[in-house]
Design a protein around this motif. Structure first.
Motif, PDB file in Angstrom:
ATOM      1  N   ALA A  77     -31.384  10.101  36.623  1.00 21.79           N
ATOM      2  CA  ALA A  77     -30.648   9.020  35.962  1.00 21.79           C
ATOM      3  C   ALA A  77     -30.927   8.977  34.467  1.00 21.79           C
ATOM      4  O   ALA A  77     -30.074   8.548  33.679  1.00 21.79           O
ATOM      5  CB  ALA A  77     -31.017   7.678  36.594  1.00 21.79           C
ATOM      6  N   LEU A  78     -32.083   9.458  34.053  1.00 23.82           N
ATOM      7  CA  LEU A  78     -32.443   9.477  32.633  1.00 23.82           C
ATOM      8  C   LEU A  78     -31.938  10.735  31.927  1.00 23.82           C
ATOM      9  O   LEU A  78     -32.122  10.867  30.718  1.00 23.82           O
ATOM     10  CB  LEU A  78     -33.958   9.367  32.475  1.00 23.82           C
ATOM     11  CG  LEU A  78     -34.563   8.010  32.848  1.00 23.82           C
ATOM     12  CD1 LEU A  78     -36.082   8.082  32.843  1.00 23.82           C
ATOM     13  CD2 LEU A  78     -34.085   6.928  31.895  1.00 23.82           C
ATOM     14  N   GLY A  79     -31.324  11.648  32.678  1.00 23.77           N
ATOM     15  CA  GLY A  79     -30.750  12.821  32.031  1.00 23.77           C
ATOM     16  C   GLY A  79     -31.430  14.122  32.372  1.00 23.77           C
ATOM     17  O   GLY A  79     -31.230  15.124  31.684  1.00 23.77           O
ATOM     18  N   GLY A  80     -32.243  14.148  33.409  1.00 21.84           N
ATOM     19  CA  GLY A  80     -32.861  15.394  33.840  1.00 21.84           C
ATOM     20  C   GLY A  80     -34.294  15.579  33.395  1.00 21.84           C
ATOM     21  O   GLY A  80     -34.993  16.451  33.897  1.00 21.84           O
TER      22      GLY A  80
ATOM     23  N   ASP B   5     -37.345   1.310  27.090  1.00 21.35           N
ATOM     24  CA  ASP B   5     -35.953   1.466  26.625  1.00 21.35           C
ATOM     25  C   ASP B   5     -35.222   2.528  27.442  1.00 21.35           C
ATOM     26  O   ASP B   5     -34.593   3.444  26.900  1.00 21.35           O
ATOM     27  CB  ASP B   5     -35.923   1.826  25.139  1.00 21.35           C
ATOM     28  CG  ASP B   5     -36.590   0.755  24.274  1.00 21.35           C
ATOM     29  OD1 ASP B   5     -36.464  -0.433  24.618  1.00 21.35           O
ATOM     30  OD2 ASP B   5     -37.238   1.123  23.285  1.00 21.35           O
ATOM     31  N   ALA B   6     -35.305   2.379  28.761  1.00 23.12           N
ATOM     32  CA  ALA B   6     -34.762   3.408  29.645  1.00 23.12           C
ATOM     33  C   ALA B   6     -33.249   3.545  29.495  1.00 23.12           C
ATOM     34  O   ALA B   6     -32.720   4.654  29.488  1.00 23.12           O
ATOM     35  CB  ALA B   6     -35.116   3.086  31.098  1.00 23.12           C
ATOM     36  N   GLU B   7     -32.542   2.430  29.363  1.00 25.19           N
ATOM     37  CA  GLU B   7     -31.077   2.503  29.277  1.00 25.19           C
ATOM     38  C   GLU B   7     -30.630   3.219  28.011  1.00 25.19           C
ATOM     39  O   GLU B   7     -29.738   4.079  28.047  1.00 25.19           O
ATOM     40  CB  GLU B   7     -30.485   1.095  29.327  1.00 25.19           C
ATOM     41  CG  GLU B   7     -30.630   0.413  30.682  1.00 25.19           C
ATOM     42  CD  GLU B   7     -29.950  -0.942  30.698  1.00 25.19           C
ATOM     43  OE1 GLU B   7     -28.880  -1.077  30.082  1.00 25.19           O
ATOM     44  OE2 GLU B   7     -30.487  -1.876  31.325  1.00 25.19           O
ATOM     45  N   ALA B   8     -31.232   2.859  26.890  1.00 26.61           N
ATOM     46  CA  ALA B   8     -30.863   3.513  25.631  1.00 26.61           C
ATOM     47  C   ALA B   8     -31.194   5.002  25.681  1.00 26.61           C
ATOM     48  O   ALA B   8     -30.431   5.834  25.180  1.00 26.61           O
ATOM     49  CB  ALA B   8     -31.589   2.843  24.467  1.00 26.61           C
ATOM     50  N   TYR B   9     -32.326   5.336  26.290  1.00 25.87           N
ATOM     51  CA  TYR B   9     -32.699   6.749  26.402  1.00 25.87           C
ATOM     52  C   TYR B   9     -31.673   7.511  27.231  1.00 25.87           C
ATOM     53  O   TYR B   9     -31.267   8.631  26.875  1.00 25.87           O
ATOM     54  CB  TYR B   9     -34.082   6.866  27.031  1.00 25.87           C
ATOM     55  CG  TYR B   9     -34.551   8.291  27.217  1.00 25.87           C
ATOM     56  CD1 TYR B   9     -35.133   8.993  26.167  1.00 25.87           C
ATOM     57  CD2 TYR B   9     -34.399   8.936  28.441  1.00 25.87           C
ATOM     58  CE1 TYR B   9     -35.556  10.306  26.339  1.00 25.87           C
ATOM     59  CE2 TYR B   9     -34.819  10.237  28.619  1.00 25.87           C
ATOM     60  CZ  TYR B   9     -35.402  10.922  27.561  1.00 25.87           C
ATOM     61  OH  TYR B   9     -35.808  12.224  27.741  1.00 25.87           O
ATOM     62  N   ALA B  10     -31.225   6.914  28.335  1.00 25.47           N
ATOM     63  CA  ALA B  10     -30.253   7.582  29.193  1.00 25.47           C
ATOM     64  C   ALA B  10     -28.925   7.792  28.473  1.00 25.47           C
ATOM     65  O   ALA B  10     -28.309   8.862  28.588  1.00 25.47           O
ATOM     66  CB  ALA B  10     -30.039   6.774  30.476  1.00 25.47           C
TER      67      ALA B  10
END
Length: 457
Positions: A444-447, A270-275
């Motif tokens: 891309a995932l927020g650091g 769920d990479a997009e939702a996590y980002a």
């Protein structure tokens, strides 16, 4: 009337007292940025306010530079020493100054008139303050508080971007330095071949064509070495700039080789939702949009009341009793009904809404792109590690046996050595691309990477 005036003046005095309570915080908003940054990076960030802070930073940097740098040390130095980041912290002070200013009343005005007409003298004193500023003080403070929180997120995101840029620059610098070593080996082999070919040609055992081939390969290898050395300087200087180093500090040591490729790649669920939930630029855009929504409401509220002043009068006229009273100044919306201000506020708000949507769309795309790049880079580096480099090693070993048995010439042995070095250099570049791709994925995932990571073959 005097009772009304007394209550008004008392209310004004109380508000003035409360408005004067708006003060600056001790940390200026930096503690929030430090907590966000340290939670995601595991690194220390520091705002350099005075010479003692600067000395502490210099001591920390000196300890880190005392040994060959790893990626984590390079990032830590950049977070402590990068001047652009220190300049970015000033945005916190600017935003907090706006917040404090919004919590303070405008200064009152005092007018004094002295008129003489013949033997008569008239003195008029007026004390005036803005009622609009008084009424809108809580809303304005709340609005600036939202903006201040958005600035904190933006500055913290700047910290994360610097960390990612430094990490990528580190891997590029190490890879470039490692490539120089192998380029020198290729150049040495080419030089040996050219020199041997020249000797054989002089005694008649080597054709002019074969000699020219060895000479041009040596010339190409020399040019390639120059380009590789130039790239190593460029990559090292880029890393130096990000770490904010100068003088003797620029003589820092890098390790001889890149970190090894992990046994398995990361698999993010769920990479997009996590980002979307984790990225600070999205959180800052949300905060800014909410702030603008509040600002739009405030603009609509005050569109018809641009100037509303309350004044206390005390007049003295010679020969007459003292006169007191009050005056109320109100701007009449005869020509400007505030529609332009409201339209501008609505346009700015819609601009922010669309920027927020764009940021979210771009974040999703960046996650997909970076993860695909990460997996491709991992697979390519593993292909070099498990297939190309071992095969080249086997070929080299076989050719060495054939050379010892005088089945091949020294030129064939040198050519094989050059091919082996080129394959190793290809693996270096693939390994560098992997570590850069992992850094891009993390950014891309927020650091930071999610806690529930899984690995697969």
């Amino acid at each position: 009337m005097s009772s009304l005036m007394h209550r008004t003046v008392s209310g004004v005095a109380l508000t003035l007292l409360l408005g004067g309570c708006a003060t600056f915080s001790k940390d200026g908003g930096f503690d929030s940025v430090a907590q966000l940054s340290e939670a995601r990076l595991g690194k220390t960030v520091k705002l350099v306010r005075n010479s003692d802070d600067a000395k502490a930073v210099d001591a920390s940097i000196k300890n880190l530079l005392a040994k060959p740098l790893n990626a984590e040390d390079a990032v830590q130095i950049a977070l402590l020493n990068n001047r652009g980041l220190q300049a970015g912290y000033a945005e916190l002070g600017i935003a907090e100054a706006d917040l404090v200013q919004a919590g303070r009343l405008q200064n009152p005005r005092f007018d004094f008139k002295h008129i003489t007409q013949g033997a008569d003298t008239m003195i008029e004193r007026t004390f005036t303050m803005s009622l609009v500023n008084l009424i809108m003080l809580p809303q304005a403070s709340r609005l600036e508080r939202q903006r201040f929180e958005a600035v904190k997120l933006q500055v913290a995101n700047q910290v994360l971007r610097l960390a990612a840029d430094t990490r990528k620059a580190y891997f590029e610098a190490v890879a470039a330095q490692q490539s120089v070593m192998y380029a020198r080996q290729v150049n040495a082999a080419a030089e040996a071949g050219a020199e041997l070919g020249g000797r054989m040609a002089r005694v008649g055992n080597w054709s002019k064509l074969e000699q020219d081939r060895e000479q041009v390969f040596y010339a190409d290898a020399t040019a390639a070495l120059a380009r590789t050395e130039q790239e190593a300087v460029r990559a090292r200087e880029k890393l130096t700039r990000l770490m904010g180093l100068w003088g003797s500090e620029t003589q820092f040591q890098l390790p001889e080789r890149l970190p090894d490729l992990p046994a398995k790649p990361l698999q993010v669920q769920d990479a997009e939702a996590y980002a979307i939930n984790n990225r600070l630029d999205i959180q800052a855009a949300r905060q800014q949009t909410a702030s603008l929504a509040s600002s739009l409401g405030l603009t609509r509220t005050t569109r018809f009341i641009n100037v509303l002043d309350l004044g206390y009068l005390r007049n003295t006229d010679s020969g007459l009793p003292r006169a007191t009273g009050y005056e109320l100044s109100l701007e009449i919306p005869l020509f400007d009904w505030g529609s332009a201000r409201v339209a501008k506020a609505e346009a700015i708000y819609m601009q922010s809404v669309n920027h927020l949507a764009e940021t979210a769309v771009n974040a999703r795309s960046e996650v997909r792109e970076s993860y695909l790049g990460y997996r491709s880079a991992y697979d390519l580096a593993r292909h070099y590690r498990d297939n190309i480099v071992p095969l080249r090693k086997q070929i080299s070993d076989e050719n060495m046996l054939r050379y010892n048995g005088m089945l091949i010439s020294v030129f064939e042995l040198l050519a094989d050595a050059r091919e082996q070095v080129l394959s190793v250099n290809g693996y270096i570049n693939a390994l560098k691309d992997y570590w850069v791709a992992q850094t891009d994925l993390t950014a891309a995932l927020g650091g930071n990477l999610p806690a529930n990571l899984s690995n697969k073959e």
